[in-house]
Design a protein around this motif. Sequence first.
Motif, PDB file in Angstrom:
ATOM      1  N   VAL A 106       2.300 -50.432  -5.731  1.00 21.07           N
ATOM      2  CA  VAL A 106       3.753 -50.271  -5.695  1.00 21.07           C
ATOM      3  C   VAL A 106       4.146 -49.027  -4.925  1.00 21.07           C
ATOM      4  O   VAL A 106       5.316 -48.793  -4.660  1.00 21.07           O
ATOM      5  CB  VAL A 106       4.374 -50.264  -7.111  1.00 21.07           C
ATOM      6  CG1 VAL A 106       4.190 -51.617  -7.771  1.00 21.07           C
ATOM      7  CG2 VAL A 106       3.812 -49.161  -7.969  1.00 21.07           C
ATOM      8  N   GLY A 107       3.135 -48.246  -4.549  1.00 22.31           N
ATOM      9  CA  GLY A 107       3.390 -47.066  -3.742  1.00 22.31           C
ATOM     10  C   GLY A 107       2.125 -46.278  -3.497  1.00 22.31           C
ATOM     11  O   GLY A 107       1.066 -46.592  -4.067  1.00 22.31           O
ATOM     12  N   SER A 118       7.108 -45.491  -1.760  1.00 22.03           N
ATOM     13  CA  SER A 118       7.197 -46.791  -2.401  1.00 22.03           C
ATOM     14  C   SER A 118       6.977 -47.916  -1.390  1.00 22.03           C
ATOM     15  O   SER A 118       7.468 -47.850  -0.258  1.00 22.03           O
ATOM     16  CB  SER A 118       8.576 -46.950  -3.051  1.00 22.03           C
ATOM     17  OG  SER A 118       8.769 -48.274  -3.485  1.00 22.03           O
TER      18      SER A 118
END
Length: 163
Positions: A106-107, A118
Amino acid sequence: MNYETRQLANDIFLPQVVELLKEGHTVTLPLRGRSMRPFLEDGRDKALLQLAKEPQVGDAVLAEISKGHFVLHRIILIDGEQVTLRGDGNLSDEYCLLADIRAKAVGFYRKGRSRLDSTDGLKWRAYSWLWTRLFPLRRYLLFALHPHIPHRFLGKATTQTTS
């Protein structure tokens, strides 16, 4: 405060990470290897992972491509249950099933920064869009960015089929 650092083999460590993800935790994973170059570097950067619920083309995912062998690569194709993966720094593909995808990035924490880049952010999406479309030219770009890579590794990409 003194911290003790221990290194574990991926086939021991990553199943434990997957169990934490299944319990609903996110996990920050130090990156090892060169397959996500040029923007993610071995030993420097970290990925923030969460359980992958509905993986999509373009996602950077943690996948178990064979028993105990995990990779963090981008999904480039989903055909039914078959998934084709490619590291941003790789010229060849790897394969798994949708069921073999364990987590989604997610990042990323890059260059020692404490601020997360992100994967939903404009910066990551723009990079991803451009870099994935440069695939035929990447061998030359990778060599220009990392001239110490032996030429034999920058030859024609091989393809592989799965049954």
